[in-house]
Design a protein around this motif. Structure first.
Motif, PDB file in Angstrom:
ATOM      1  N   THR A 265     -12.784   4.052  -6.569  1.00  0.00           N
ATOM      2  CA  THR A 265     -12.689   3.599  -5.179  1.00  0.00           C
ATOM      3  C   THR A 265     -14.069   3.381  -4.569  1.00  0.00           C
ATOM      4  O   THR A 265     -15.051   3.997  -4.983  1.00  0.00           O
ATOM      5  CB  THR A 265     -11.930   4.628  -4.313  1.00  0.00           C
ATOM      6  OG1 THR A 265     -12.629   5.879  -4.388  1.00  0.00           O
ATOM      7  CG2 THR A 265     -10.509   4.805  -4.784  1.00  0.00           C
ATOM      8  N   SER A 266     -14.142   2.537  -3.575  1.00  0.00           N
ATOM      9  CA  SER A 266     -15.390   2.268  -2.872  1.00  0.00           C
ATOM     10  C   SER A 266     -15.717   3.436  -1.933  1.00  0.00           C
ATOM     11  O   SER A 266     -14.840   3.954  -1.245  1.00  0.00           O
ATOM     12  CB  SER A 266     -15.273   0.982  -2.060  1.00  0.00           C
ATOM     13  OG  SER A 266     -16.388   0.823  -1.227  1.00  0.00           O
ATOM     14  N   THR A 267     -16.975   3.837  -1.904  1.00  0.00           N
ATOM     15  CA  THR A 267     -17.410   4.923  -1.020  1.00  0.00           C
ATOM     16  C   THR A 267     -18.456   4.432  -0.015  1.00  0.00           C
ATOM     17  O   THR A 267     -19.153   5.233   0.590  1.00  0.00           O
ATOM     18  CB  THR A 267     -17.983   6.085  -1.847  1.00  0.00           C
ATOM     19  OG1 THR A 267     -19.067   5.598  -2.644  1.00  0.00           O
ATOM     20  CG2 THR A 267     -16.931   6.708  -2.735  1.00  0.00           C
TER      21      THR A 267
ATOM     22  N   CYS B  97     -20.209   7.968  -8.030  1.00  0.00           N
ATOM     23  CA  CYS B  97     -19.970   6.779  -7.214  1.00  0.00           C
ATOM     24  C   CYS B  97     -21.271   6.064  -6.875  1.00  0.00           C
ATOM     25  O   CYS B  97     -21.301   5.171  -6.047  1.00  0.00           O
ATOM     26  CB  CYS B  97     -19.211   7.145  -5.943  1.00  0.00           C
ATOM     27  SG  CYS B  97     -20.088   8.271  -4.871  1.00  0.00           S
TER      28      CYS B  97
END
Length: 176
Positions: free
Chosen positions: A98-100, A163
């Protein structure tokens, strides 16, 4: 309010990618394409973007070699990190799905005593951009110590997977 990230003059592609990876891993960083801009112009740009800190990533031999951290308006760096090597986000075999990008940055206290000085230095250069305690979804800045050198990792607090880039340091100086 963010930390403005930029490169030295004539940066390598790996250095540009490191800046973009740092900006993509949390909300604490934003990038600026330097071009031929002087240091005075960079400070003015940081002020106009409401950034309290300026980080310049220098290149040497085709890769990032040094990160100098400045308070906005002060021409003397408050800290510098000499980089041994980096692992860019695209080079990591296991990474967060997922994008952080819009998550806050958290700097938890280190588990080992050898990392206490690095933790204090990072707390100083990050300032208000990093909180000591995680509250929900965040990007955690983890410090490790292996083979005699400190390592910095950006970890997603939800998936516990990387990430952002991994930065392996040779040394650091704080309070220059």
């Amino acid at each position: 309010m963010t930390i403005l990230l930029t490169t030295s003059l004539r940066p390598s592609q790996r250095t540009r990618t490191l800046c973009n990876d740092l900006a993509a891993c949390c909300a604490a960083f934003s990038t600026f394409t330097r071009g031929k801009a002087s240091l005075a112009y960079l400070f003015e740009c940081a002020r106009s973007k409401d950034s309290s800190k300026l980080w310049i990533v220098h290149s040497r031999f085709g890769g990032p070699s040094l990160i100098e951290c400045y308070e906005a308006g002060d021409t003397k760096p408050i800290a510098s990190f000499l980089i041994k090597r980096v692992q860019l986000f695209r080079e990591l075999t296991v990474r967060s799905p997922t994008s952080t990008r819009h998550r806050p940055l958290v700097l938890p206290p280190p588990e080992r005593e050898e990392l206490r000085q690095l933790h204090e230095c990072l707390r100083k250069v990050l300032g208000d951009h990093a909180s000591p305690v995680a509250g929900g979804k965040a990007t955690e800045l983890h410090l490790e110590f292996s083979r005699g050198t400190p390592e910095i990792f950006f970890i997603d607090s939800v998936s516990k997977l990387p990430c952002g880039p991994a930065i392996y340091l040779k040394s650091f100086r704080c309070g220059l």
